[in-house]
Scaffold this motif. Structure first.
Motif, short mmCIF file in Angstrom:
data_model
loop_
_atom_site.label_atom_id
_atom_site.label_comp_id
_atom_site.label_asym_id
_atom_site.label_seq_id
_atom_site.Cartn_x
_atom_site.Cartn_y
_atom_site.Cartn_z
N VAL A 1 0.83 -1.21 0.00
CA VAL A 1 0.00 0.00 0.00
C VAL A 1 0.87 1.26 0.00
O VAL A 1 0.59 2.23 -0.72
CB VAL A 1 -0.95 -0.02 1.23
N SER A 2 1.94 1.24 0.81
CA SER A 2 2.82 2.42 0.85
C SER A 2 3.52 2.63 -0.48
O SER A 2 3.70 3.79 -0.92
CB SER A 2 3.86 2.26 1.97
N ARG A 3 3.90 1.55 -1.16
CA ARG A 3 4.54 1.70 -2.47
C ARG A 3 3.55 2.22 -3.51
O ARG A 3 3.92 3.04 -4.37
CB ARG A 3 5.13 0.35 -2.92
N VAL A 4 2.31 1.75 -3.45
CA VAL A 4 1.30 2.26 -4.40
C VAL A 4 1.06 3.75 -4.16
O VAL A 4 0.93 4.54 -5.11
CB VAL A 4 -0.01 1.46 -4.26
N ALA A 5 1.02 4.15 -2.87
CA ALA A 5 0.86 5.58 -2.57
C ALA A 5 2.06 6.37 -3.08
O ALA A 5 1.91 7.49 -3.59
CB ALA A 5 0.70 5.76 -1.06
N ALA A 6 3.26 5.79 -2.95
CA ALA A 6 4.46 6.47 -3.46
C ALA A 6 4.41 6.60 -4.98
O ALA A 6 4.85 7.62 -5.54
CB ALA A 6 5.71 5.70 -3.03
N ILE A 7 3.87 5.59 -5.65
CA ILE A 7 3.74 5.67 -7.11
C ILE A 7 2.80 6.81 -7.49
O ILE A 7 3.07 7.58 -8.42
CB ILE A 7 3.23 4.32 -7.67
N ALA A 8 1.68 6.94 -6.75
CA ALA A 8 0.74 8.03 -7.04
C ALA A 8 1.42 9.39 -6.83
O ALA A 8 1.24 10.32 -7.64
CB ALA A 8 -0.49 7.89 -6.15
N GLY A 9 2.21 9.51 -5.75
CA GLY A 9 2.93 10.75 -5.51
C GLY A 9 3.95 11.04 -6.59
O GLY A 9 4.12 12.19 -7.02
N THR A 10 4.65 9.98 -7.05
CA THR A 10 5.64 10.16 -8.12
C THR A 10 4.98 10.63 -9.41
O THR A 10 5.50 11.52 -10.10
CB THR A 10 6.37 8.82 -8.37
N LEU A 11 3.82 10.04 -9.74
CA LEU A 11 3.10 10.47 -10.94
C LEU A 11 2.71 11.94 -10.85
O LEU A 11 2.81 12.69 -11.84
CB LEU A 11 1.85 9.60 -11.13
N LEU A 12 2.29 12.36 -9.66
CA LEU A 12 1.90 13.76 -9.48
C LEU A 12 3.10 14.70 -9.67
O LEU A 12 3.01 15.72 -10.35
CB LEU A 12 1.29 13.94 -8.09
N ILE A 13 4.23 14.34 -9.08
CA ILE A 13 5.44 15.17 -9.19
C ILE A 13 5.92 15.23 -10.64
O ILE A 13 6.25 16.30 -11.17
CB ILE A 13 6.54 14.64 -8.27
N ILE A 14 5.97 14.07 -11.30
CA ILE A 14 6.42 14.03 -12.70
C ILE A 14 5.49 14.84 -13.59
O ILE A 14 5.94 15.58 -14.49
CB ILE A 14 6.50 12.57 -13.19
#
Length: 306
Positions: free
Chosen positions: A6-19
């Motif tokens: 779950v934490s990695r999926v949340a990190a992926i969502a944050g990465t997509l937002l930053i990119i």
């Protein structure tokens, strides 16, 4: 384990937002635009209408917020290169071809690279080792446009065995797949050879040989399994690289895939396509690294994620 995923999926969502923010800022920071007069001579009124129809007359912060809102509803806009076709529709049209090409190249790279690497390690400093190393190094140093041109010259022009381009039949697939697979095959072969050589000197492998176990059982159960972790680490980044296409391979062999859009979208200032491709690449890389981390659990049960 569940919390880790779950934490990695949340990190992926944050990465997509930053990119998405970085790409949006960068593509608008470059002087010029998609409907400049040097690309598309238009009257001021016509240009204003086009800008309004694509929402480009709004302030940049409004454009970005609106893009995020639409992207959250899987609406990534309409491609400027192909008006009337959405980014999702265009990707659905061309990406399967690239995935087909990349999937076959990845399969050949994994099977061939593992075979060459294991064979070279088990027969170190023999003709087998030198041959496998030579093939791997050739794949690493030969650029796609050079290798593709040589294969077309040999198998299409001189021998006439295979078509020089197209994607209609399996015979059309052979040359682009060979061209696309040789570089990752070289990477897998080199890392496999090094990893297997390191494991072959381990105490548990010497014990397995001393017990009189068969070579097949020693290699498959005691060598390859312990050599998998470094291989998973280097194979992971190959997946998104192969599945997003190659400008040179698709250009040389006239493969109607996704690769050339990475260049033409930037050149034509196709903002929706640039954003869509950036997010697609980011998502593929993030998911591949997550899958690699989960595969570590299968390769080494001592690994735990909390």
């Amino acid at each position: 384990m569940g919390r880790y995923v779950v934490s990695r999926v949340a990190a992926i969502a944050g990465t997509l937002l930053i990119i998405s923010l970085l790409v949006f800022v960068l593509m608008h920071a470059i002087p010029g635009g998609p409907f400049d007069e040097d690309k598309m001579p238009l009257s001021p009124a016509s240009k204003a209408n086009i800008m309004r129809s694509f929402g480009l007359h709004r302030p940049l912060w409004q454009q970005y917020v609106l893009y995020l809102w639409n992207a959250a509803h899987l609406n990534f806009g309409v491609s400027y290169q192909r008006p009337g076709e959405s980014v999702i529709g265009l990707l659905a049209h061309v990406w399967p071809v690239t995935m087909h090409l990349g999937g076959m190249a990845l399969g050949i790279a994994l099977v061939g690279g593992l075979g060459l690497g294991v064979g070279a390690a088990l027969r170190q400093n023999t003709s087998t080792d030198y041959l496998a190393t030579g093939v791997a190094l050739f794949g690493l140093v030969a650029p796609h446009f050079v290798l593709g041109s040589l294969l077309v010259l040999l198998f299409s022009t001189l021998l006439g065995w295979l078509p020089a381009g197209g994607w209609e039949t399996p015979r059309n697939w052979i040359l682009p797949v060979l061209t696309y697979s040789l570089a990752p095959l070289g990477v897998v072969a080199r890392y496999t050879r090094v990893s297997v050589l390191e494991v072959l000197t381990a105490d548990h492998v010497r014990t397995a040989w001393a017990k009189g176990l068969s070579a097949q059982r020693v290699v498959l159960r005691h060598v390859l399994r312990n050599a998998m972790i470094p291989l998973i680490t280097i194979i992971g980044p190959l997946v998104p690289d192969l599945l997003t296409g190659s400008l040179f391979v698709e250009g040389i062999f006239r493969v109607p895939g996704l690769g050339h859009f990475f260049v033409t979208s930037v050149y034509d200032r196709d903002y929706p396509m640039i954003m869509g491709l950036a997010l697609l690449g980011t998502l593929l890389i993030s998911v591949t690294y997550l899958a690699s981390d989960l595969l570590y659990l299968l390769a080494d049960p001592r690994i735990r994620y909390v």
